[in-house]
Design an enzyme around this catalytic site. Structure first.
Site, PDB file in Angstrom:
ATOM      1  N   ASP A   1       0.810  -1.208   0.000  1.00  0.00           N
ATOM      2  CA  ASP A   1       0.000   0.000   0.000  1.00  0.00           C
ATOM      3  C   ASP A   1       0.850   1.268   0.000  1.00  0.00           C
ATOM      4  O   ASP A   1       0.436   2.292  -0.542  1.00  0.00           O
ATOM      5  CB  ASP A   1      -0.927  -0.001   1.218  1.00  0.00           C
ATOM      6  CG  ASP A   1      -2.102  -0.966   1.047  1.00  0.00           C
ATOM      7  OD1 ASP A   1      -2.273  -1.501  -0.060  1.00  0.00           O
ATOM      8  OD2 ASP A   1      -2.835  -1.175   2.025  1.00  0.00           O
TER       9      ASP A   1
ATOM     10  N   ARG B   1       2.522   6.136  -3.155  1.00  0.00           N
ATOM     11  CA  ARG B   1       3.523   6.903  -3.915  1.00  0.00           C
ATOM     12  C   ARG B   1       3.128   6.995  -5.386  1.00  0.00           C
ATOM     13  O   ARG B   1       3.328   8.033  -6.027  1.00  0.00           O
ATOM     14  CB  ARG B   1       4.901   6.267  -3.752  1.00  0.00           C
ATOM     15  CG  ARG B   1       5.501   6.459  -2.365  1.00  0.00           C
ATOM     16  CD  ARG B   1       6.966   6.078  -2.313  1.00  0.00           C
ATOM     17  NE  ARG B   1       7.162   4.650  -2.504  1.00  0.00           N
ATOM     18  CZ  ARG B   1       7.105   3.752  -1.525  1.00  0.00           C
ATOM     19  NH1 ARG B   1       6.862   4.133  -0.283  1.00  0.00           N
ATOM     20  NH2 ARG B   1       7.300   2.462  -1.772  1.00  0.00           N
TER      21      ARG B   1
ATOM     22  N   ASN C   1      -4.591   8.866   1.787  1.00  0.00           N
ATOM     23  CA  ASN C   1      -4.945   8.204   3.048  1.00  0.00           C
ATOM     24  C   ASN C   1      -5.233   9.188   4.174  1.00  0.00           C
ATOM     25  O   ASN C   1      -6.339   9.248   4.686  1.00  0.00           O
ATOM     26  CB  ASN C   1      -3.814   7.262   3.492  1.00  0.00           C
ATOM     27  CG  ASN C   1      -4.082   5.818   3.145  1.00  0.00           C
ATOM     28  OD1 ASN C   1      -5.064   5.507   2.481  1.00  0.00           O
ATOM     29  ND2 ASN C   1      -3.212   4.937   3.582  1.00  0.00           N
TER      30      ASN C   1
ATOM     31  N   THR D   1      -8.845   2.711   7.213  1.00  0.00           N
ATOM     32  CA  THR D   1      -8.379   1.400   7.664  1.00  0.00           C
ATOM     33  C   THR D   1      -6.874   1.384   7.929  1.00  0.00           C
ATOM     34  O   THR D   1      -6.303   0.318   8.154  1.00  0.00           O
ATOM     35  CB  THR D   1      -8.712   0.319   6.611  1.00  0.00           C
ATOM     36  OG1 THR D   1      -8.205   0.726   5.336  1.00  0.00           O
ATOM     37  CG2 THR D   1     -10.222   0.101   6.503  1.00  0.00           C
ATOM     38  N   ALA D   2      -6.246   2.559   7.907  1.00  0.00           N
ATOM     39  CA  ALA D   2      -4.799   2.640   8.120  1.00  0.00           C
ATOM     40  C   ALA D   2      -4.506   3.229   9.506  1.00  0.00           C
ATOM     41  O   ALA D   2      -4.953   2.703  10.517  1.00  0.00           O
ATOM     42  CB  ALA D   2      -4.165   3.466   6.997  1.00  0.00           C
TER      43      ALA D   2
ATOM     44  N   ASN E   1      -5.602   5.761  11.043  1.00  0.00           N
ATOM     45  CA  ASN E   1      -6.839   6.112  11.738  1.00  0.00           C
ATOM     46  C   ASN E   1      -7.368   4.933  12.550  1.00  0.00           C
ATOM     47  O   ASN E   1      -7.719   5.078  13.725  1.00  0.00           O
ATOM     48  CB  ASN E   1      -7.880   6.561  10.708  1.00  0.00           C
ATOM     49  CG  ASN E   1      -9.281   6.641  11.283  1.00  0.00           C
ATOM     50  OD1 ASN E   1      -9.616   7.555  12.017  1.00  0.00           O
ATOM     51  ND2 ASN E   1     -10.112   5.669  10.919  1.00  0.00           N
TER      52      ASN E   1
END
Length: 275
Positions: free
Chosen positions: A57, A62, A130, A171-172, A174
Site C-alpha cells: 500500500d 507513492r 490516506n 483502515t490505516a 486512523n
C-alpha cells in the site's frame, strides 16, 4: 487507421527491484501479446492509460502521488503484507490484465485531501489519499492542537497528535488509533486523536466539504506533519488548513472484488476468534 495502443505504466517498490523484475517481465510479455505498450518507471505518466503499482500500500500511495490530478486509473499488485489498496495477488496478474483489457472492471473515485499552511511552507506534495497526521516531535510531552471546523471552534486537543483521514485511509493509521472504518464514497472525513489526554475526546466524522483549521502549541516549539507518511517538521507558529482536494484518485477494482469482502479477508472482520 490503426487503433491506438493502450499504454500501461509500471511503478514499483524500489526496495524490491530484484523481486519485482520477474513480474515486470510477465506484464510486458502478456500485454505485448495484446498489442499494448508498457512503460517501466516513466519520468511522468502523461502518456499512460493505466498505472500498475507493484508493491504494498505504501507503493500504491507513492504511485497515486505521482499520478496526481491526471485522472489515470491505478491498479495495485500486492507484494507487501496486508495490501488493502494493492489487492491483486501476483498470481492473478495475467487474469487481471485480461479483465481490464476486456473492460470487465469498475473505476472508483477516492477522495484526496490537501493541506495549506499559513507560515512555514510545505516542501513536498500537500496532497494525501490516506491521511494527514499532525504529531509531536519529541518523545516527552504532548502537543496542544486547537481545531476549528468551517470557522467554528471544535476542541483543543491535548494529545500526541491528530489524524485527519479520508475513507480510503480509515483502515490505516486512523484505525490503529481507534478511529472508525468509513466506506469509500461516503463523503466523509474522520478526525482521530492520537493518545489523547482526556477520556472525553473521541474520533469525529465530518462532511468532506468541511475546512479544518489547526493551530499547534508545543514545548519544543515545532511539530511533525505526515502527509501519507511523508514527514516534515514545522514551526509551531504555522497554521494548518486541511480540506478536500479538487480531484479524486481513480482506482481500478475488478467486479468480483467487494469492499466488505475485502474487510473480511484482509482484516478478519467479524471472524469468531473464540474457536
Amino acid at each position: 487507421m490503426s487503433e491506438r495502443k493502450l499504454v500501461f505504466a509500471v511503478f514499483g517498490n524500489e526496495c524490491k527491484c530484484a523481486e519485482i523484475a520477474q513480474y515486470i517481465e510477465r506484464i510486458e510479455k502478456h500485454l505485448g501479446c495484446h498489442n499494448a505498450d508498457v512503460l517501466i518507471e516513466p519520468v511522468d505518466f502523461d502518456n499512460a492509460d493505466y498505472v500498475i503499482s507493484l508493491g504494498g500500500d505504501g507503493t500504491f500511495l507513492r504511485a497515486a502521488s505521482r499520478v496526481g490530478d491526471r485522472q489515470i486509473p491505478i491498479i495495485g499488485v500486492n507484494m507487501g503484507r496486508l495490501g488493502f489498496l494493492a489487492d491483486v495477488l501476483p498470481s492473478e496478474i495475467e487474469e487481471t490484465l485480461d479483465k481490464m483489457l476486456a473492460g470487465n472492471y469498475m473505476i472508483e473515485d477516492h477522495t484526496v485531501i490537501k493541506m495549506e499552511t499559513d507560515g512555514e511552507p510545505i516542501m513536498g506534495s500537500p496532497f494525501a489519499l490516506n491521511d494527514i497526521a499532525v504529531l509531536k516531535l519529541d518523545s516527552a510531552s504532548m502537543i496542544s492542537i486547537r481545531s476549528h471546523i468551517n470557522g467554528d471552534f471544535l476542541v483543543n486537543y491535548q494529545a500526541d497528535g491528530l489524524v485527519i483521514s479520508t475513507p480510503t485511509g480509515s483502515t490505516a493509521y486512523n484505525l490503529s488509533n481507534g478511529g472508525p472504518i468509513i466506506v469509500p464514497q461516503s463523503g466523509s472525513l474522520c478526525i482521530t486523536p492520537v493518545a489523547p489526554h482526556s477520556l472525553n475526546i473521541r474520533p469525529i466524522v465530518i462532511n468532506d466539504t468541511s475546512v479544518i483549521e489547526l493551530e499547534v502549541e508545543s514545548r519544543s516549539h515545532n511539530f511533525l506533519v505526515a502527509i501519507d507518511g511523508r514527514s516534515e517538521k514545522l514551526d509551531e507558529c504555522t497554521k494548518l488548513k486541511i480540506m478536500k482536494a479538487p480531484y479524486c484518485v481513480k482506482i481500478v477494482k475488478l467486479k468480483n472484488k467487494r469492499y466488505f469482502s475485502t474487510l473480511h479477508e484482509k482484516m478478519m472482520w467479524g471472524a469468531d476468534t473464540r474457536q
